[in-house]
Design a protein around this motif. Structure first.
Motif, short mmCIF file in Angstrom:
data_model
loop_
_atom_site.label_atom_id
_atom_site.label_comp_id
_atom_site.label_asym_id
_atom_site.label_seq_id
_atom_site.Cartn_x
_atom_site.Cartn_y
_atom_site.Cartn_z
N GLU A 150 44.35 69.82 32.69
CA GLU A 150 45.42 70.63 33.27
C GLU A 150 44.88 72.01 33.67
OE1 GLU A 150 49.53 69.01 31.27
OE2 GLU A 150 48.27 70.29 30.03
N VAL A 194 47.46 67.50 37.18
CA VAL A 194 48.84 67.52 36.69
C VAL A 194 49.08 66.25 35.90
CG1 VAL A 194 51.27 67.54 37.39
CG2 VAL A 194 49.59 68.89 38.66
N LYS A 195 49.63 66.40 34.71
CA LYS A 195 49.93 65.24 33.86
C LYS A 195 51.16 64.52 34.40
CE LYS A 195 50.93 63.97 29.09
NZ LYS A 195 51.10 64.50 27.73
#
Length: 136
Positions: A22, A27-28
């Protein structure tokens, strides 16, 4: 539809690895994340699955390489410019990655640097002059 790549990486500490990725701009994706893995998105076509060792072992009978001592793969992603290469590597260093495990590459028409993530996986970011690419 453009081809997509899904890189699956075994990680010793899922929370640490997720935070690292991150911090370098991934982006998770909660839809593809749980206690055993984090689906990280770099772009519409580049995805990285960070998997605990137990989860990773479900996909292969082979031993998991210790990426700190064994080269298992070099992952290379293109960048939009030299500053983007430098910026990505700086972010990786600030987040606990090891910067430039290999020598910086500067051939004029192509420029790149690399870093290790917390598990030792080597990532390279490369910029190549578009006019050179067009010439072939």
């Amino acid at each position: 539809m453009p081809k997509m790549i899904f890189v699956n990486l075994p990680v010793a500490d899922l929370a640490l690895a997720t935070a690292f990725y991150e911090s370098i701009g991934a982006v998770k994706n909660a839809q593809f994340s749980d206690a055993t893995g984090s689906g990280m998105v770099f772009s519409e076509t580049i995805h990285v699955m960070l998997l605990t060792h137990d989860k990773f072992r479900q996909f292969t009978p082979k031993a998991i390489a210790d990426a700190r001592t064994t080269s298992e793969v070099l992952i290379c992603i293109s960048a939009d410019g030299r500053d983007d290469v430098d910026g990505m590597v700086e972010k990786a260093g600030a987040a606990g990655g090891r910067v430039d495990p290999g020598p910086k590459q500067d051939y004029g028409f192509m420029y790149g640097q690399s870093f290790h993530d917390p598990d030792g996986h080597i990532w390279e970011f490369i910029w190549m002059d578009p006019s050179f690419v067009q010439k072939g």
